[in-house]
Design a protein around this motif. Structure first.
Motif, PDB file in Angstrom:
ATOM      1  N   TYR A  91       0.843  -1.194   0.000  1.00  0.00           N
ATOM      2  CA  TYR A  91       0.000   0.000   0.000  1.00  0.00           C
ATOM      3  C   TYR A  91       0.880   1.248   0.000  1.00  0.00           C
ATOM      4  N   ILE A  92       0.368   2.304  -0.636  1.00  0.00           N
ATOM      5  CA  ILE A  92       0.998   3.614  -0.591  1.00  0.00           C
ATOM      6  C   ILE A  92       0.485   4.364   0.627  1.00  0.00           C
ATOM      7  N   VAL A  93       1.377   5.040   1.331  1.00  0.00           N
ATOM      8  CA  VAL A  93       0.999   5.967   2.397  1.00  0.00           C
ATOM      9  C   VAL A  93       1.724   7.281   2.136  1.00  0.00           C
ATOM     10  N   ASP A  94       0.986   8.358   1.984  1.00  0.00           N
ATOM     11  CA  ASP A  94       1.588   9.672   1.784  1.00  0.00           C
ATOM     12  C   ASP A  94       1.716  10.400   3.113  1.00  0.00           C
ATOM     13  N   VAL A  95       2.868  11.002   3.343  1.00  0.00           N
ATOM     14  CA  VAL A  95       3.106  11.842   4.515  1.00  0.00           C
ATOM     15  C   VAL A  95       3.126  13.283   4.018  1.00  0.00           C
ATOM     16  N   PRO A  96       2.075  14.066   4.326  1.00  0.00           N
ATOM     17  CA  PRO A  96       1.963  15.397   3.732  1.00  0.00           C
ATOM     18  C   PRO A  96       2.818  16.468   4.399  1.00  0.00           C
ATOM     19  N   VAL A  97       3.175  16.274   5.665  1.00  0.00           N
ATOM     20  CA  VAL A  97       3.878  17.320   6.419  1.00  0.00           C
ATOM     21  C   VAL A  97       5.212  16.784   6.925  1.00  0.00           C
ATOM     22  N   HIS A  98       6.295  17.495   6.619  1.00  0.00           N
ATOM     23  CA  HIS A  98       7.629  17.114   7.086  1.00  0.00           C
ATOM     24  C   HIS A  98       7.649  17.008   8.614  1.00  0.00           C
ATOM     25  N   GLY A  99       8.282  15.963   9.117  1.00  0.00           N
ATOM     26  CA  GLY A  99       8.385  15.770  10.562  1.00  0.00           C
ATOM     27  C   GLY A  99       7.286  14.907  11.144  1.00  0.00           C
ATOM     28  N   SER A 100       6.355  14.444  10.303  1.00  0.00           N
ATOM     29  CA  SER A 100       5.282  13.575  10.790  1.00  0.00           C
ATOM     30  C   SER A 100       5.825  12.183  11.110  1.00  0.00           C
ATOM     31  N   SER A 101       5.062  11.430  11.903  1.00  0.00           N
ATOM     32  CA  SER A 101       5.422  10.063  12.258  1.00  0.00           C
ATOM     33  C   SER A 101       4.262   9.133  11.929  1.00  0.00           C
ATOM     34  N   LEU A 102       4.575   7.865  11.706  1.00  0.00           N
ATOM     35  CA  LEU A 102       3.563   6.883  11.332  1.00  0.00           C
ATOM     36  C   LEU A 102       3.356   5.855  12.431  1.00  0.00           C
ATOM     37  N   ARG A 103       2.090   5.472  12.598  1.00  0.00           N
ATOM     38  CA  ARG A 103       1.745   4.302  13.410  1.00  0.00           C
ATOM     39  C   ARG A 103       0.933   3.386  12.518  1.00  0.00           C
ATOM     40  N   LEU A 104       1.439   2.187  12.284  1.00  0.00           N
ATOM     41  CA  LEU A 104       0.829   1.206  11.391  1.00  0.00           C
ATOM     42  C   LEU A 104       0.589  -0.069  12.176  1.00  0.00           C
ATOM     43  N   GLU A 105      -0.579  -0.678  11.989  1.00  0.00           N
ATOM     44  CA  GLU A 105      -0.890  -1.868  12.768  1.00  0.00           C
ATOM     45  C   GLU A 105      -1.776  -2.808  11.970  1.00  0.00           C
ATOM     46  N   ILE A 106      -1.576  -4.100  12.199  1.00  0.00           N
ATOM     47  CA  ILE A 106      -2.466  -5.124  11.671  1.00  0.00           C
ATOM     48  C   ILE A 106      -3.430  -5.529  12.782  1.00  0.00           C
ATOM     49  N   VAL A 107      -4.738  -5.458  12.486  1.00  0.00           N
ATOM     50  CA  VAL A 107      -5.764  -5.967  13.401  1.00  0.00           C
ATOM     51  C   VAL A 107      -6.627  -6.950  12.619  1.00  0.00           C
ATOM     52  N   GLU A 108      -7.511  -7.610  13.320  1.00  0.00           N
ATOM     53  CA  GLU A 108      -8.311  -8.663  12.725  1.00  0.00           C
ATOM     54  C   GLU A 108      -9.256  -8.132  11.648  1.00  0.00           C
ATOM     55  N   GLY A 109      -9.443  -8.929  10.599  1.00  0.00           N
ATOM     56  CA  GLY A 109     -10.457  -8.623   9.604  1.00  0.00           C
ATOM     57  C   GLY A 109     -11.817  -9.133  10.029  1.00  0.00           C
ATOM     58  N   ASP A 110     -11.824 -10.235  10.779  1.00  0.00           N
ATOM     59  CA  ASP A 110     -13.075 -10.826  11.277  1.00  0.00           C
ATOM     60  C   ASP A 110     -12.769 -11.559  12.570  1.00  0.00           C
ATOM     61  N   SER A 147       1.319  -7.539  13.814  1.00  0.00           N
ATOM     62  CA  SER A 147       2.431  -6.604  13.649  1.00  0.00           C
ATOM     63  C   SER A 147       2.028  -5.170  13.954  1.00  0.00           C
ATOM     64  N   GLN A 148       3.017  -4.389  14.369  1.00  0.00           N
ATOM     65  CA  GLN A 148       2.806  -2.961  14.614  1.00  0.00           C
ATOM     66  C   GLN A 148       4.122  -2.215  14.408  1.00  0.00           C
ATOM     67  N   ILE A 149       4.048  -1.140  13.658  1.00  0.00           N
ATOM     68  CA  ILE A 149       5.178  -0.216  13.514  1.00  0.00           C
ATOM     69  C   ILE A 149       4.729   1.102  14.114  1.00  0.00           C
ATOM     70  N   ASP A 150       5.473   1.613  15.086  1.00  0.00           N
ATOM     71  CA  ASP A 150       5.041   2.828  15.777  1.00  0.00           C
ATOM     72  C   ASP A 150       6.205   3.800  15.892  1.00  0.00           C
ATOM     73  N   GLY A 151       6.111   4.904  15.151  1.00  0.00           N
ATOM     74  CA  GLY A 151       7.126   5.943  15.221  1.00  0.00           C
ATOM     75  C   GLY A 151       6.678   7.146  16.006  1.00  0.00           C
ATOM     76  N   THR A 152       5.523   7.063  16.665  1.00  0.00           N
ATOM     77  CA  THR A 152       5.016   8.192  17.439  1.00  0.00           C
ATOM     78  C   THR A 152       5.616   8.194  18.840  1.00  0.00           C
ATOM     79  N   GLY A 153       5.443   9.274  19.534  1.00  0.00           N
ATOM     80  CA  GLY A 153       5.940   9.352  20.899  1.00  0.00           C
ATOM     81  C   GLY A 153       7.153  10.245  21.025  1.00  0.00           C
ATOM     82  N   THR A 154       7.664  10.319  22.223  1.00  0.00           N
ATOM     83  CA  THR A 154       8.779  11.206  22.533  1.00  0.00           C
ATOM     84  C   THR A 154      10.098  10.435  22.466  1.00  0.00           C
ATOM     85  N   PRO A 155      11.231  11.150  22.324  1.00  0.00           N
ATOM     86  CA  PRO A 155      12.530  10.460  22.265  1.00  0.00           C
ATOM     87  C   PRO A 155      12.736   9.547  23.461  1.00  0.00           C
TER      88      PRO A 155
END
Length: 201
Positions: A91-110, A147-155
């Motif tokens: 999948y494509i994910v666009d990040v519109p604003v410089h400095g943004s962070s991504l949180r991506l996760e797989i959850v159940e379909g059913d 799975s989960q990818i999480d780039g949010t949060g503080t240093p």
């Protein structure tokens, strides 16, 4: 069984939970970790995710990536079908604003068929930049074997630095079965919702 989120599944030591739910009324319980001390103040954030539709095949690599999440707002999900162990959904994910962070996760379909907590879904998420360089690869950072990818949060508290403070532009996310779930196990065969949050700086 549906267990609660782990400590640190959100920013810092805070908890986060993403889950598909049927229509209805639900209640959220908040408590201090271990329920053995006071929790003087907190902010509870609840969002209903927008539906960005369904994946379409073929989307096995970056050249055929689905664009239903490309210009979607934050906090959206797309339904995917990964019923073949060696399938790849990109999948494509666009990040519109410089400095943004991504949180991506797989959850159940059913959840009636399979859940993350039961370890019936064994997924793998990989984040790439616009030219296909791998930034983050995750197997089991979500609930159970999801799975989960999480780039949010503080240093010092964020889990995945490769998804934090990103340049504005185009990124790709790949969904696969975990390498620990080769055929013929069915843990690599699942339906899912891929959840995307783009957190601006």
């Amino acid at each position: 069984g549906d267990t609660g989120p782990r400590v640190g599944s959100g920013s810092g030591n805070c908890a986060a939970r993403v889950r598909a739910l049927p229509e209805g009324t639900f209640y959220v319980q908040v408590e201090e970790t271990g329920n053995n001390a006071a929790l003087p103040t907190y902010v509870l954030e609840v969002k209903v995710l927008d539906d960005a539709g369904v994946e379409t095949e073929p989307n096995d690599d970056l050249t055929g990536a689905n664009d239903n999440l490309a210009s979607a707002p934050s906090d959206v999900s797309v339904f995917g079908d990964h019923t073949l162990n060696d399938d790849s959904d990109v999948y494509i994910v666009d990040v519109p604003v410089h400095g943004s962070s991504l949180r991506l996760e797989i959850v159940e379909g059913d959840r009636a068929l399979e859940t993350c907590e039961s370890n019936e879904i064994d997924s793998r998420l990989t984040l790439y930049n616009e030219v296909g360089v791998q930034l983050v690869d995750d197997d089991d950072d979500g609930r159970g074997f999801c799975s989960q990818i999480d780039g949010t949060g503080t240093p010092g508290t964020r889990r995945d630095a490769g998804a934090h403070n990103l340049a504005a532009g185009r990124y790709f996310v790949q969904v696969r079965a975990s390498p620990s779930s080769p055929s013929p196990t069915t843990r690599g065969q699942f339906t899912y919702r891929r959840v995307v949050t783009v957190r601006r700086p």
